[in-house]
Every structure is written in C-alpha cells, then in structure tokens.
Design a protein around this motif. Structure first.
Motif: not given
Length: 158
Positions: A114, A116, A119-120
């Motif tokens: 995933d 996102s 990136r988190d």
C-alpha cells in the motif's frame, strides 16, 4: 598493447565444458518469518538486492552467501511468469547443487504493498531519526528510514 596481448591470450585458452543455464534445474526456497513463498520450486532465475550489489542467480551459479538489503526481488518461474517481492533484509544461500535458499526478515508480494501506508511508515521513520537523542537510537531510526525508502520505491513500482 597490453590489451591486444591479453585478448590474444584469452582466445587461446581451451574451454573445459559449457554451462546449460536454461535446462539446468534450480531448486528455490524463499520464506519470511510468517510465510513460505516457494519450497524447493524449480525456477529459471532470481534477481536479488544485496549489500554487495544487485545480482541475478541462474542454475550452476557459483556457491555464495550474501546479505539482502531492502529492495525488490524478482523471481523468473519455469513457466515464464515473473513475480516480484519486497524484502526488508535477510540472507541468500547459493549451494553447489544449484539450490538457492532466501530467508527474509520480512517479505511481501509487490501487489500487496500500500503506497500511502508505505509513505506513512517513511514519514514516521524520518521523524524518529530527526528526534533521536542517542547514537544507538539514531542508528536504529536510520535503518528504519532505509527500509521505508525502499518500501516506498517498491510500492511505486508495483
């Protein structure tokens, strides 16, 4: 001048055997702590990211031992399909009998990543690195940043 002499010497070296990469079997085992992806499966090739550089493993590869670095590993199956996996770290063992074992600390198929969430994870790792107060904490955070950067790159490619 030296290169011409070397080339002429190379041409006269007798060849003692040939390698048949495409036809030779290569038993491949690949697992992480939580999942077995391949168990003595016959594959054509596997490309791995290592700290000594990314390299491909074919049947009859020289026996070796290498440490995985975070990145994408590509498996070329015997039927011609290709599968990509993200590996965080681990070890690669190439044996004299052409068998290969890869044991990864963490691994997942590229399609499972995933972007996102990756990136988190990177953002949190960078924050931890910038706020680290001891050398040990900073070193651990920088390792987490390296893994997260590779995870983001892998998720973007998938």
């Amino acid at each position: 001048m030296f290169s011409r002499a070397a080339l002429s010497a190379i041409r006269h070296v007798p060849r003692f055997g040939t390698r048949a990469y495409a036809d030779a079997p290569m038993a491949f085992t690949f697992a992480s702590q939580s999942q077995v992806f391949y168990n003595a499966a016959n594959i054509r090739q596997v490309d791995v990211p290592s700290f000594s550089g990314s390299f491909g493993i074919l049947p009859s590869h020289v026996p070796s031992l290498a440490v995985l670095k975070p990145g994408v590993m590509t498996v070329f199956e015997s039927d011609g399909t290709t599968k990509k996996f993200f590996v965080s770290s681990g070890i690669v063992t190439i044996n004299e009998d052409s068998s290969v074992q890869i044991l990864a600390e963490e691994a997942a198929g590229i399609e499972e990543l995933d972007l996102s969430a990756a990136r988190d994870v990177l953002s949190k790792a960078q924050s931890a690195a910038s706020s680290a107060t001891s050398e040990e904490t900073k070193a651990e955070a920088l390792i987490a940043v390296e893994v997260a950067e590779a995870l983001v790159k892998a998720a973007e490619s998938g």
